[in-house]
Design a protein around this motif. Structure first.
Motif, PDB file in Angstrom:
ATOM      1  N   ALA A  32       0.844  -1.208   0.000  1.00 56.56           N
ATOM      2  CA  ALA A  32       0.000   0.000   0.000  1.00 56.56           C
ATOM      3  C   ALA A  32       0.872   1.248   0.000  1.00 56.56           C
ATOM      4  O   ALA A  32       0.573   2.226  -0.720  1.00 56.56           O
ATOM      5  CB  ALA A  32      -0.928  -0.005   1.211  1.00 56.56           C
ATOM      6  N   ASN A  33       1.960   1.239   0.779  1.00 57.36           N
ATOM      7  CA  ASN A  33       2.881   2.379   0.775  1.00 57.36           C
ATOM      8  C   ASN A  33       3.553   2.541  -0.587  1.00 57.36           C
ATOM      9  O   ASN A  33       3.775   3.659  -1.045  1.00 57.36           O
ATOM     10  CB  ASN A  33       3.940   2.223   1.866  1.00 57.36           C
ATOM     11  CG  ASN A  33       3.413   2.570   3.231  1.00 57.36           C
ATOM     12  OD1 ASN A  33       2.326   3.121   3.386  1.00 57.36           O
ATOM     13  ND2 ASN A  33       4.178   2.232   4.249  1.00 57.36           N
ATOM     14  N   ALA A  34       3.897   1.429  -1.234  1.00 54.30           N
ATOM     15  CA  ALA A  34       4.524   1.506  -2.554  1.00 54.30           C
ATOM     16  C   ALA A  34       3.570   2.133  -3.569  1.00 54.30           C
ATOM     17  O   ALA A  34       3.983   2.942  -4.399  1.00 54.30           O
ATOM     18  CB  ALA A  34       4.961   0.114  -3.018  1.00 54.30           C
ATOM     19  N   VAL A  35       2.296   1.787  -3.480  1.00 53.86           N
ATOM     20  CA  VAL A  35       1.314   2.386  -4.388  1.00 53.86           C
ATOM     21  C   VAL A  35       1.139   3.870  -4.066  1.00 53.86           C
ATOM     22  O   VAL A  35       1.132   4.714  -4.954  1.00 53.86           O
ATOM     23  CB  VAL A  35      -0.041   1.648  -4.285  1.00 53.86           C
ATOM     24  CG1 VAL A  35      -1.145   2.421  -4.993  1.00 53.86           C
ATOM     25  CG2 VAL A  35       0.086   0.246  -4.864  1.00 53.86           C
ATOM     26  N   ARG A  36       1.054   4.173  -2.794  1.00 52.36           N
ATOM     27  CA  ARG A  36       0.815   5.561  -2.377  1.00 52.36           C
ATOM     28  C   ARG A  36       2.007   6.477  -2.651  1.00 52.36           C
ATOM     29  O   ARG A  36       1.847   7.610  -3.068  1.00 52.36           O
ATOM     30  CB  ARG A  36       0.470   5.594  -0.890  1.00 52.36           C
ATOM     31  CG  ARG A  36       0.154   6.970  -0.374  1.00 52.36           C
ATOM     32  CD  ARG A  36      -0.290   6.906   1.086  1.00 52.36           C
ATOM     33  NE  ARG A  36      -0.455   8.217   1.611  1.00 52.36           N
ATOM     34  CZ  ARG A  36      -1.608   8.874   1.656  1.00 52.36           C
ATOM     35  NH1 ARG A  36      -2.696   8.312   1.210  1.00 52.36           N
ATOM     36  NH2 ARG A  36      -1.666  10.092   2.149  1.00 52.36           N
ATOM     37  N   HIS A  37       3.225   5.968  -2.413  1.00 50.64           N
ATOM     38  CA  HIS A  37       4.414   6.812  -2.502  1.00 50.64           C
ATOM     39  C   HIS A  37       5.339   6.429  -3.654  1.00 50.64           C
ATOM     40  O   HIS A  37       6.408   7.027  -3.806  1.00 50.64           O
ATOM     41  CB  HIS A  37       5.221   6.725  -1.194  1.00 50.64           C
ATOM     42  CG  HIS A  37       4.441   7.090   0.020  1.00 50.64           C
ATOM     43  ND1 HIS A  37       4.057   8.383   0.300  1.00 50.64           N
ATOM     44  CD2 HIS A  37       3.954   6.312   1.021  1.00 50.64           C
ATOM     45  CE1 HIS A  37       3.374   8.394   1.437  1.00 50.64           C
ATOM     46  NE2 HIS A  37       3.294   7.159   1.892  1.00 50.64           N
ATOM     47  N   GLY A  38       4.955   5.439  -4.449  1.00 45.90           N
ATOM     48  CA  GLY A  38       5.851   4.870  -5.448  1.00 45.90           C
ATOM     49  C   GLY A  38       5.910   5.553  -6.784  1.00 45.90           C
ATOM     50  O   GLY A  38       6.451   4.999  -7.724  1.00 45.90           O
ATOM     51  N   GLY A  39       5.371   6.731  -6.885  1.00 47.42           N
ATOM     52  CA  GLY A  39       5.465   7.457  -8.144  1.00 47.42           C
ATOM     53  C   GLY A  39       4.196   7.347  -8.965  1.00 47.42           C
ATOM     54  O   GLY A  39       3.271   6.608  -8.625  1.00 47.42           O
ATOM     55  N   PRO A  40       4.154   8.065 -10.065  1.00 49.11           N
ATOM     56  CA  PRO A  40       2.924   8.146 -10.853  1.00 49.11           C
ATOM     57  C   PRO A  40       2.500   6.819 -11.471  1.00 49.11           C
ATOM     58  O   PRO A  40       1.320   6.582 -11.675  1.00 49.11           O
ATOM     59  CB  PRO A  40       3.263   9.173 -11.935  1.00 49.11           C
ATOM     60  CG  PRO A  40       4.742   9.298 -11.945  1.00 49.11           C
ATOM     61  CD  PRO A  40       5.220   8.887 -10.589  1.00 49.11           C
ATOM     62  N   ILE A  84       3.905   1.892   8.576  1.00 48.38           N
ATOM     63  CA  ILE A  84       5.259   1.501   8.977  1.00 48.38           C
ATOM     64  C   ILE A  84       5.259   0.977  10.407  1.00 48.38           C
ATOM     65  O   ILE A  84       5.908  -0.029  10.713  1.00 48.38           O
ATOM     66  CB  ILE A  84       6.234   2.682   8.825  1.00 48.38           C
ATOM     67  CG1 ILE A  84       6.394   2.995   7.335  1.00 48.38           C
ATOM     68  CG2 ILE A  84       7.577   2.377   9.464  1.00 48.38           C
ATOM     69  CD1 ILE A  84       7.167   4.268   7.058  1.00 48.38           C
ATOM     70  N   LEU A  85       4.515   1.621  11.263  1.00 51.40           N
ATOM     71  CA  LEU A  85       4.464   1.180  12.655  1.00 51.40           C
ATOM     72  C   LEU A  85       3.775  -0.173  12.791  1.00 51.40           C
ATOM     73  O   LEU A  85       4.179  -0.993  13.625  1.00 51.40           O
ATOM     74  CB  LEU A  85       3.777   2.248  13.497  1.00 51.40           C
ATOM     75  CG  LEU A  85       4.523   3.590  13.490  1.00 51.40           C
ATOM     76  CD1 LEU A  85       3.652   4.693  14.050  1.00 51.40           C
ATOM     77  CD2 LEU A  85       5.823   3.481  14.255  1.00 51.40           C
ATOM     78  N   ILE A  86       2.774  -0.430  11.972  1.00 56.38           N
ATOM     79  CA  ILE A  86       2.128  -1.747  11.966  1.00 56.38           C
ATOM     80  C   ILE A  86       3.132  -2.805  11.515  1.00 56.38           C
ATOM     81  O   ILE A  86       3.257  -3.865  12.136  1.00 56.38           O
ATOM     82  CB  ILE A  86       0.871  -1.745  11.076  1.00 56.38           C
ATOM     83  CG1 ILE A  86      -0.230  -0.913  11.737  1.00 56.38           C
ATOM     84  CG2 ILE A  86       0.397  -3.168  10.794  1.00 56.38           C
ATOM     85  CD1 ILE A  86      -1.427  -0.644  10.855  1.00 56.38           C
ATOM     86  N   MET A  87       3.863  -2.508  10.437  1.00 56.39           N
ATOM     87  CA  MET A  87       4.875  -3.462   9.964  1.00 56.39           C
ATOM     88  C   MET A  87       5.899  -3.758  11.055  1.00 56.39           C
ATOM     89  O   MET A  87       6.246  -4.918  11.288  1.00 56.39           O
ATOM     90  CB  MET A  87       5.581  -2.920   8.718  1.00 56.39           C
ATOM     91  CG  MET A  87       4.727  -2.937   7.474  1.00 56.39           C
ATOM     92  SD  MET A  87       5.651  -2.395   6.015  1.00 56.39           S
ATOM     93  CE  MET A  87       5.467  -0.621   6.136  1.00 56.39           C
ATOM     94  N   GLN A  88       6.364  -2.718  11.734  1.00 55.82           N
ATOM     95  CA  GLN A  88       7.352  -2.900  12.804  1.00 55.82           C
ATOM     96  C   GLN A  88       6.825  -3.811  13.903  1.00 55.82           C
ATOM     97  O   GLN A  88       7.593  -4.541  14.531  1.00 55.82           O
ATOM     98  CB  GLN A  88       7.748  -1.554  13.410  1.00 55.82           C
ATOM     99  CG  GLN A  88       8.622  -0.722  12.514  1.00 55.82           C
ATOM    100  CD  GLN A  88       8.893   0.662  13.085  1.00 55.82           C
ATOM    101  OE1 GLN A  88       8.033   1.250  13.744  1.00 55.82           O
ATOM    102  NE2 GLN A  88      10.074   1.184  12.814  1.00 55.82           N
ATOM    103  N   SER A  89       5.517  -3.760  14.139  1.00 54.67           N
ATOM    104  CA  SER A  89       4.951  -4.539  15.243  1.00 54.67           C
ATOM    105  C   SER A  89       4.780  -6.023  14.914  1.00 54.67           C
ATOM    106  O   SER A  89       4.630  -6.831  15.832  1.00 54.67           O
ATOM    107  CB  SER A  89       3.622  -3.935  15.695  1.00 54.67           C
ATOM    108  OG  SER A  89       2.617  -4.163  14.735  1.00 54.67           O
ATOM    109  N   VAL A  90       4.819  -6.409  13.639  1.00 53.05           N
ATOM    110  CA  VAL A  90       4.550  -7.809  13.296  1.00 53.05           C
ATOM    111  C   VAL A  90       5.730  -8.553  12.665  1.00 53.05           C
ATOM    112  O   VAL A  90       5.641  -9.759  12.455  1.00 53.05           O
ATOM    113  CB  VAL A  90       3.300  -7.944  12.391  1.00 53.05           C
ATOM    114  CG1 VAL A  90       2.052  -7.480  13.112  1.00 53.05           C
ATOM    115  CG2 VAL A  90       3.484  -7.235  11.066  1.00 53.05           C
ATOM    116  N   VAL A  91       6.817  -7.851  12.348  1.00 58.81           N
ATOM    117  CA  VAL A  91       8.002  -8.536  11.807  1.00 58.81           C
ATOM    118  C   VAL A  91       9.167  -8.374  12.776  1.00 58.81           C
ATOM    119  O   VAL A  91       9.139  -7.538  13.668  1.00 58.81           O
ATOM    120  CB  VAL A  91       8.380  -8.028  10.394  1.00 58.81           C
ATOM    121  CG1 VAL A  91       7.260  -8.291   9.407  1.00 58.81           C
ATOM    122  CG2 VAL A  91       8.777  -6.572  10.395  1.00 58.81           C
ATOM    123  N   ASP A  92      10.187  -9.171  12.577  1.00 56.11           N
ATOM    124  CA  ASP A  92      11.363  -9.110  13.439  1.00 56.11           C
ATOM    125  C   ASP A  92      12.322  -8.001  13.025  1.00 56.11           C
ATOM    126  O   ASP A  92      13.032  -7.452  13.859  1.00 56.11           O
ATOM    127  CB  ASP A  92      12.105 -10.448  13.421  1.00 56.11           C
ATOM    128  CG  ASP A  92      11.244 -11.584  13.948  1.00 56.11           C
ATOM    129  OD1 ASP A  92      10.521 -11.369  14.941  1.00 56.11           O
ATOM    130  OD2 ASP A  92      11.280 -12.678  13.358  1.00 56.11           O
TER     131      ASP A  92
END
Length: 129
Positions: A32-40, A84-92
């Protein structure tokens, strides 16, 4: 499609459902971040590696790159900023390789937890592809 392929692969080798869910949540947020921030073009690439008891994902886009990584959750009424904070909470492990104007690579790593019932009834052998 990424969620389906990754989830099916992890389940087929006997990864616990909780661990699969964590990886799928982190993957969804990174994509979702890649789509949102990944360019046009809103295009990105996902590279998954499973081995040595862990799963590693790289999500690569060609956007402008993130300005800063948030240090805490946003307020309850904020519409964005939790990914990003969600990702940090579920991966090592999570890291970012940001090249302004050329894109971002998000690296997600998680030690795999195994479904003991599955492993008791299946011979687990992986083939290199």
């Amino acid at each position: 499609m990424v969620r389906r392929v990754l989830g099916d692969t992890l389940r087929c080798i006997g990864v616990s459902e909780e661990c699969v869910s964590d990886m799928l949540l982190a993957t969804s947020e990174a994509c979702a971040n890649a789509v949102r921030h990944g360019g046009p073009a809103k295009r990105y690439e996902v590279i998954a590696t499973i081995g040595q008891g862990r799963c590693e994902l790289r999500i690569v886009d060609n956007g402008l790159g993130l300005g800063a990584i948030p240090k805490q959750y946003p307020t309850g009424d904020a519409e964005h900023g939790r990914g990003i904070l969600i990702m940090q909470s579920v991966v090592d492990e999570i890291s970012f390789d940001i090249t302004p104007g050329s894109g971002t690579t998000v690296l997600l790593r998680k030690e795999l937890d195994w479904d003991e019932d599955f492993l008791a009834h299946h011979d687990r052998q992986l083939a290199a592809v």
